[in-house]
Design an enzyme around this catalytic site. Structure first.
Site, PDB file in Angstrom:
ATOM      1  N   LYS A 179      -3.453  -5.987  21.922  1.00  0.00           N
ATOM      2  CA  LYS A 179      -4.289  -5.075  21.138  1.00  0.00           C
ATOM      3  C   LYS A 179      -5.433  -5.833  20.490  1.00  0.00           C
ATOM      4  O   LYS A 179      -5.256  -6.542  19.508  1.00  0.00           O
ATOM      5  CB  LYS A 179      -3.485  -4.387  20.025  1.00  0.00           C
ATOM      6  CG  LYS A 179      -4.297  -3.269  19.375  1.00  0.00           C
ATOM      7  CD  LYS A 179      -3.885  -2.948  17.961  1.00  0.00           C
ATOM      8  CE  LYS A 179      -4.694  -3.645  16.901  1.00  0.00           C
ATOM      9  NZ  LYS A 179      -6.129  -3.352  16.889  1.00  0.00           N
ATOM     10  N   GLY A 232      -4.496 -12.711  12.232  1.00  0.00           N
ATOM     11  CA  GLY A 232      -5.201 -11.798  11.335  1.00  0.00           C
ATOM     12  C   GLY A 232      -5.013 -12.219   9.898  1.00  0.00           C
ATOM     13  O   GLY A 232      -4.732 -13.389   9.615  1.00  0.00           O
ATOM     14  N   GLU A 235      -2.268 -10.422   4.604  1.00  0.00           N
ATOM     15  CA  GLU A 235      -1.771  -9.093   4.216  1.00  0.00           C
ATOM     16  C   GLU A 235      -1.195  -8.362   5.440  1.00  0.00           C
ATOM     17  O   GLU A 235      -0.096  -7.800   5.382  1.00  0.00           O
ATOM     18  CB  GLU A 235      -2.959  -8.317   3.644  1.00  0.00           C
ATOM     19  CG  GLU A 235      -2.580  -7.086   2.879  1.00  0.00           C
ATOM     20  CD  GLU A 235      -3.829  -6.313   2.462  1.00  0.00           C
ATOM     21  OE1 GLU A 235      -4.927  -6.902   2.412  1.00  0.00           O
ATOM     22  OE2 GLU A 235      -3.687  -5.113   2.218  1.00  0.00           O
ATOM     23  N   THR A 236      -1.939  -8.382   6.545  1.00  0.00           N
ATOM     24  CA  THR A 236      -1.437  -7.738   7.773  1.00  0.00           C
ATOM     25  C   THR A 236      -0.197  -8.464   8.272  1.00  0.00           C
ATOM     26  O   THR A 236       0.746  -7.829   8.754  1.00  0.00           O
ATOM     27  CB  THR A 236      -2.538  -7.714   8.856  1.00  0.00           C
ATOM     28  OG1 THR A 236      -3.669  -7.042   8.331  1.00  0.00           O
ATOM     29  CG2 THR A 236      -2.087  -6.993  10.108  1.00  0.00           C
ATOM     30  N   GLY A 237      -0.172  -9.783   8.126  1.00  0.00           N
ATOM     31  CA  GLY A 237       0.995 -10.565   8.548  1.00  0.00           C
ATOM     32  C   GLY A 237       2.257 -10.123   7.825  1.00  0.00           C
ATOM     33  O   GLY A 237       3.323  -9.982   8.443  1.00  0.00           O
ATOM     34  N   GLU A 254      -0.478 -16.122  12.877  1.00  0.00           N
ATOM     35  CA  GLU A 254      -1.578 -17.023  12.507  1.00  0.00           C
ATOM     36  C   GLU A 254      -2.384 -16.274  11.479  1.00  0.00           C
ATOM     37  O   GLU A 254      -3.075 -15.314  11.836  1.00  0.00           O
ATOM     38  CB  GLU A 254      -2.509 -17.274  13.702  1.00  0.00           C
ATOM     39  CG  GLU A 254      -1.945 -18.037  14.846  1.00  0.00           C
ATOM     40  CD  GLU A 254      -1.558 -19.431  14.491  1.00  0.00           C
ATOM     41  OE1 GLU A 254      -2.035 -19.960  13.460  1.00  0.00           O
ATOM     42  OE2 GLU A 254      -0.750 -19.990  15.239  1.00  0.00           O
ATOM     43  N   GLU A 387      -9.314 -15.763   0.506  1.00  0.00           N
ATOM     44  CA  GLU A 387     -10.051 -15.955   1.755  1.00  0.00           C
ATOM     45  C   GLU A 387     -11.213 -14.961   1.798  1.00  0.00           C
ATOM     46  O   GLU A 387     -11.010 -13.748   1.759  1.00  0.00           O
ATOM     47  CB  GLU A 387      -9.122 -15.735   2.948  1.00  0.00           C
ATOM     48  CG  GLU A 387      -9.794 -16.075   4.247  1.00  0.00           C
ATOM     49  CD  GLU A 387      -8.891 -15.882   5.463  1.00  0.00           C
ATOM     50  OE1 GLU A 387      -8.242 -14.835   5.564  1.00  0.00           O
ATOM     51  OE2 GLU A 387      -8.868 -16.791   6.308  1.00  0.00           O
TER      52      GLU A 387
END
Ligand code: NAP
Ligand code: MG
Length: 499
Positions: A179, A232, A235-237, A254, A387
């Site tokens: 994706k 990514g 937060e998404t991790g 990552e 970041e």
């Protein structure tokens, strides 16, 4: 305008909803192609195709050398289209043509090749370190593919990230559903086009374009998926890890970074100053391991800052299709707002602006941000902790190396870092004390397909690239062969049988 399709089960198909949307060039704000918007149903079709292909063993059971031959055909096709791919990648992501033609595409293809070659050398047989029951059993470890691997990738290095997810998974015998990020879908679809008639069995590679909340979440929750690999934000991790926990998938992540660059007072300043600029402003700062916190010793502080003020003026913002341009825009309007917001926070929290600080007035269109340097930044300030993912450097003054190392490690991230010094043993000693997955000495950003890349702390889980990265795409099986083929020798059966 070219209209792309999803790549599912070896065919290019429309989304089941028929919905399409334009993808935008961040430098011109103009649409460049139409892409389908996949639904959860499309994603399930891709996952089911991947599952069927894996379970059929058409790919997973193929000899690794045969798999390598097929994957090398993809490499050759990509090489043939290198210039065109560099243009597509530049237009879709806002990266300069200088960068996509010199780095992203050729190095991406090189990584593809290196990972396939390395994958051929990963042994599927490992003996145990010692014989536990001499002459009674033969024990060994067999490495095999994991199954259906989902790759979820960001918008900063779309082609390279697609390669990092596809090449290791496929050479090790897995099936893949990839994706790409909504903002940058084109190069992954071009990669699928290159792969389409190279001999991959249908369903081994699928590319599904759609949002993280729909496509991404289906990939993380569908029980037919065995592994999720995400690049990514942190937060998404966290979200991906939580979703994947429901069906206990293997996860590699990552994530973000806030990498420290430690300048030593014995550094070669021509290398250190340009290295600090390259470390931060490469791809307009949209690199996860960017060296966004630069620690400069009080002893050489004024000289370092004088030189950096001059060298930063050699960064050239402009038309990304012009080979002379060295810095493009950030990827989207939302990212522009986010970066400008951080610059404002930097000002409010009292950091001193050295240069930049806003949008370049000469660019009438596009989501450009000036290379921005703050000095006298506290390591606790928001711009030194979070970041930003834009062209913003925080310079932090230090008195002694212990203090610099302590500040470098005082971060929730641990992805990369750099040490600049002429004294290599000293620099290596400092590198060992920095808690990050990669440390460059007198350099920055150079990733090696043969060396592991990944994060400590909240920068990630697992590794990509190198033998360590390839092993993340294998499952480990212990096979125990009984050699004592006489019932009387199997005394352990008597633990439950009393006769
Ligand atoms: P992001 O949201 O983490 O996106 C990365 C990928 O994850 C995209 O493909 C995204 O899909 C997908 N995704 C988002 N939410 C998901 C979910 N709930 N489940 C599954 N997949 C999901 O990063 P971003 O929006 O591109 O950028 C935001 C920030 O992330 C940046 O400002 C930067 O700080 C950081 N970032 C880090 C890296 C890195 O390499 N470390 C790379 C890019 C960004 P969609 O985008 O299509 O929705
Ligand atoms: Mg785009």
């Amino acid at each position: 305008m070219k209209a792309y399709q999803l790549y599912i089960d070896g065919k290019f198909v429309d989304s089941e909803s028929g919905e399409c949307r334009p993808t935008i060039n961040p430098a011109t704000e103009e649409p460049i192609a139409m892409v389908p918007v996949a639904t959860a149903g499309d994603t399930r079709r891709a996952i089911e195709a991947a599952r069927r292909s894996f379970d059929s063993r058409a790919w997973s059971g193929m000899d690794v050398r045969e798999r390598a031959k097929i994957l090398m055909r993809i490499v050759e096709k990509l090489k043939d289209r290198q210039d065109e791919l560099a243009q597509i990648e530049s237009a879709d992501s806002g990266a300069t043509i200088r960068k996509t033609s010199m780095m992203d595409i050729p190095i991406g293809i090189e990584h593809f090749k290196a990972l396939v070659e390395l994958g051929e050398r990963v042994p599927s047989y490992e003996p145990l370190p010692w014989i536990d029951m001499p002459a009674v059993s033969w024990n060994f470890v067999h490495r095999e593919p994991i199954g259906v691997c989902a790759g979820i990738i960001p918008w900063n290095f779309p082609f390279m990230m697609a390669v990092w997810k596809i090449a290791p998974a496929l050479i090790m015998g897995n099936s893949v559903v990839l994706k790409p990020a909504t903002d940058t879908p084109l190069s992954a679809l071009e990669l699928a086009a290159a792969a389409a008639d190279c001999g991959l069995p249908p369903g081994v590679l699928n590319v599904v374009i759609g949002s993280g909340s729909v496509v991404g979440e289906e990939l993380c929750t569908n029980p037919l998926v065995d592994k999720v690999a995400l690049t990514g934000s942190t937060e998404t991790g966290r979200r991906v890890m939580k979703l994947a926990a429901e069906t206990v998938k293997k996860v590699t992540l990552e994530l973000g970074g806030k990498s420290p660059t430690i300048i030593c007072d014995d550094a070669d300043l021509s290398i250190a100053v340009d290295g600090a600029l390259f470390g931060t402003f490469f791809h307009a700062g949209q690199v996860c391991e960017s060296g966004t916190r630069c620690f400069v010793p009080a002893l050489i502080y004024d000289e370092f800052m004088g030189r950096i003020r001059e060298r930063v003026t050699h960064i050239r913002i402009g038309d990304t299709a012009d080979y002379e341009t060295t810095m493009g825009p950030v990827v989207s309007k939302a990212q522009l707002a986010r970066v400008l917001g951080y610059i404002e926070t930097g000002r409010q929290e009292g950091a001193r602006l050295v240069c930049g600080g806003g949008r370049p007035s000469e660019m009438k269109k596009g989501w450009f941000v000036q290379p921005t340097i703050f000095e006298e930044v506290s390591n606790g300030a928001t711009i030194a902790r979070e970041e930003i993912f834009g062209p913003v450097l925080s310079v932090i003054r230090y008195q002694n190396l212990d203090e610099a190392i302590a500040m470098a490690n005082d971060s929730m991230y641990g992805l990369g870092g750099a040490v600049f010094s002429k004294d290599i043993p000293k620099a290596i000693a400092i590198a060992k004390r920095i808690r990050t997955g990669t440390v460059w000495i007198n350099d920055f950003h150079l990733l090696n397909a043969l060396a592991p890349f990944g994060g400590y702390k909240q920068s990630g889980v697992g590794r990509e690239l190198g033998p360590h990265g390839l092993l993340e795409y294998t499952q480990v099986k212990h096979i125990h062969v009984d050699l004592a083929l006489e019932r009387s020798k199997k005394f352990w059966y008597d633990y439950i049988l009393n006769d």
